[in-house]
Design an enzyme around this catalytic site. Structure first.
Site, short mmCIF file in Angstrom:
data_model
loop_
_atom_site.label_atom_id
_atom_site.label_comp_id
_atom_site.label_asym_id
_atom_site.label_seq_id
_atom_site.Cartn_x
_atom_site.Cartn_y
_atom_site.Cartn_z
N ASN A 9 -0.57 2.62 -16.47
CA ASN A 9 0.34 3.78 -16.42
C ASN A 9 1.60 3.40 -17.21
OD1 ASN A 9 2.09 5.84 -15.78
ND2 ASN A 9 2.23 5.35 -13.60
N LYS A 11 4.05 5.25 -17.98
CA LYS A 11 5.25 6.00 -17.56
C LYS A 11 5.99 6.52 -18.80
CE LYS A 11 5.17 3.33 -13.34
NZ LYS A 11 5.88 2.71 -12.24
N HIS A 91 1.74 10.51 -8.12
CA HIS A 91 2.40 9.21 -8.20
C HIS A 91 3.69 9.27 -7.38
CE1 HIS A 91 4.63 5.81 -9.77
NE2 HIS A 91 3.47 5.32 -10.14
N GLU A 93 6.56 8.32 -7.93
CA GLU A 93 7.75 8.76 -8.68
C GLU A 93 7.78 10.28 -8.80
OE1 GLU A 93 7.14 6.19 -12.05
OE2 GLU A 93 7.58 4.46 -10.78
N GLU A 158 -0.68 2.76 -3.54
CA GLU A 158 0.49 2.13 -4.15
C GLU A 158 1.66 2.14 -3.16
OE1 GLU A 158 0.30 2.26 -8.72
OE2 GLU A 158 1.15 4.15 -8.06
N GLY A 164 7.11 -1.86 -9.23
CA GLY A 164 8.17 -2.34 -10.12
C GLY A 164 9.11 -3.36 -9.50
N SER A 203 3.09 -3.79 -8.75
CA SER A 203 3.37 -5.17 -9.17
C SER A 203 2.11 -6.01 -9.39
CB SER A 203 4.31 -5.86 -8.18
OG SER A 203 5.58 -5.21 -8.17
P1 PGA Z 1 4.10 -1.51 -11.49
O1 PGA Z 1 3.85 0.06 -11.37
O2 PGA Z 1 2.78 -2.16 -11.83
O3 PGA Z 1 5.11 -1.64 -12.60
O4 PGA Z 1 4.61 -1.98 -10.17
C1 PGA Z 1 2.67 0.58 -10.77
C2 PGA Z 1 2.68 2.07 -10.80
O5 PGA Z 1 3.74 2.68 -10.62
O6 PGA Z 1 1.62 2.71 -10.98
#
Ligand code: PGA
Length: 243
Positions: A9, A11, A91, A93, A158, A164, A203
């Site tokens: 992803n 983003k 997601h 976010e 997740e 992140g 992560s």
């Molecule tokens: P990350 O993000 O691997 O940077 O923690 C995962 C995600 O948001 O799908």
């Protein structure tokens, strides 16, 4: 057995030059025992889908309507028309920054399926919910209300506090959630529920991928930061292929 899938992803990262990373990733994906998906920003979906046919391309979100006066939005049909095969929906976010609810996520997943896209439906708990011992309850509640009626989708667990941050749950906790997700899906979809791929996200890096993929009901990963470069992503693809 569910398909093994590693999805990146990107983003809101990536310009045309980033397609070089995608090409390097697709060369590495050849002969691997897993499916590789990259979800670049919408501006790169068409170009990404044109560059090669070894890996699949996905969108990061779609609207819940097929067409209409929704300035700035992108429909599932548009993503499919641009060569996407998958789309991330729900997601964290999107849920936290844009107020997306489970019922909206379900509608997005449903229209994605109708547009020949496989939705990757995300669920996960906050740190407070995890500390309060409510992680399983929250994740099962949200998944129950987010899944469409047809089992042709992927689930990504997740934990919001792991995205992140460099933090991941213990292997015990990942196993516990994924086992609970599998039980929910087999209760709901019977045999078809056993075939739904369950991804872990948050992560994921080359240093922790192998132990995460060793969990019985983890069938792959949704990777953010570590999917932006071929150098970081390819070792994760190898870990999944060898799992
Ligand atoms: P990350 O993000 O691997 O940077 O923690 C995962 C995600 O948001 O799908």
């Amino acid at each position: 057995m569910p398909a093994k899938i590693v999805a990146g992803n990107w983003k809101m990262n990536g310009l045309h030059g980033s397609l070089n990373e995608l090409i390097a990733i697709s060369i590495a994906a050849k002969n691997l025992n897993c499916t590789t998906v990259i979800c670049p920003p919408a501006t790169l979906v068409w170009a990404a889908a044109q560059t090669q046919d070894i890996i699949s391309v996905g969108g990061q979100d779609c609207h819940d309507k097929a067409i209409g006066a929704y300035t700035g939005e992108i429909s599932a049909g548009m993503l499919a028309d641009s060569g996407a095969k998958y789309v991330i929906v729900g997601h964290s976010e999107r849920r936290s920054e844009y107020g997306e609810t489970n019922s909206l996520v379900k509608r997005k997943a449903t229209i994605a399926q109708a547009s020949d896209l496989t939705p990757i439906i995300c669920v996960g708990e906050t740190l407070d919910e995890r500390k309060a011992g409510r992680a399983i309850e929250i994740v099962l509640r949200d998944l129950t209300a987010s899944v469409p009626g047809v089992s042709d989708f992927i689930v990504a667990y997740e934990p919001i506090w792991a995205i992140g941050t460099g933090l991941i749950p213990s292997i015990h906790d990942i196993t516990e959630i994924h086992d609970a997700l599998r039980n929910l899906l087999t209760d709901r979809f019977n045999l078809a529920g056993e075939k739904i791929s369950l991804l872990y996200g948050g992560s994921v890096k080359s240093s922790n991928a192998t132990e995460i993929f060793a969990c019985i009901n983890v069938n792959g990963a949704l990777v953010g930061g570590a999917s932006l470069t071929a150098r970081d992503f390819i070792p994760i693809m190898h870990s999944l292929s060898n799992s």
